[in-house]
Design a protein around this motif. Sequence first.
Motif, PDB file in Angstrom:
ATOM      1  N   UNK A 186      44.233  36.289  38.641  1.00  0.00           N
ATOM      2  CA  UNK A 186      44.046  36.724  40.029  1.00  0.00           C
ATOM      3  C   UNK A 186      44.084  35.536  40.988  1.00  0.00           C
ATOM      4  N   UNK A 187      43.482  34.420  40.593  1.00  0.00           N
ATOM      5  CA  UNK A 187      43.479  33.221  41.449  1.00  0.00           C
ATOM      6  C   UNK A 187      44.898  32.690  41.631  1.00  0.00           C
ATOM      7  N   UNK A 188      45.658  32.634  40.538  1.00  0.00           N
ATOM      8  CA  UNK A 188      47.043  32.181  40.653  1.00  0.00           C
ATOM      9  C   UNK A 188      47.885  33.162  41.460  1.00  0.00           C
ATOM     10  N   UNK A 189      47.672  34.445  41.236  1.00  0.00           N
ATOM     11  CA  UNK A 189      48.398  35.442  42.014  1.00  0.00           C
ATOM     12  C   UNK A 189      48.088  35.293  43.498  1.00  0.00           C
ATOM     13  N   UNK A 190      46.833  35.088  43.830  1.00  0.00           N
ATOM     14  CA  UNK A 190      46.445  34.914  45.231  1.00  0.00           C
ATOM     15  C   UNK A 190      47.110  33.675  45.824  1.00  0.00           C
TER      16      UNK A 190
END
Length: 182
Positions: A83-87
């Motif tokens: 999720x952090x990388x996607x964000x």
Amino acid sequence: MLWNVLTAALTLLYPLAIWLGHGQLEPRWLACVLLLAAASRLPALRISAAARWSVAGAMVLAALAVWSNVLLPLKLYPVLVNMAFLAAFGYSLTTPVSMIERLARLREPDLPPEGVAYTRRVTQAWCLFFVVNGSIALATALWASEAVWSLYNGVISYGLMGLMFGGEFLLRRRMRKAVSHA
């Protein structure tokens, strides 16, 4: 350099530690492994919003594991990382310079317009990867055994990431060769 090796080792060994520790140690003690993994990212906090969010999220997950003494919060860490990388990658698509373009300009500051368009598409592909990988990580955390969770999050997802890197590298070389012959 040594710090980066430590961070990589803790990240790679995290699923294995959870799998091996399950049934041997209470989840509240296994949370220490997550805290170590999060602590290894502390030097990156000043340069990366994704690192700040993943460290904060890891601390919340570790606190939940300590408080509840259940394993699920610890198994959600790979979901959080995706999720952090996607964000980070997704947000960069709302700006003039995508994440992959920023990385590409480190090697090639005068990136041609077709290179800019290509890096935007690669950033979009990575966003799709993080959605799919994070979804599978969530499914394994919720419904799979610890062995399956560890296998996917500690081996298969890294293999898929390597295939993505390798495939993109080969595609980029092929495209550069085609452009240089045109």
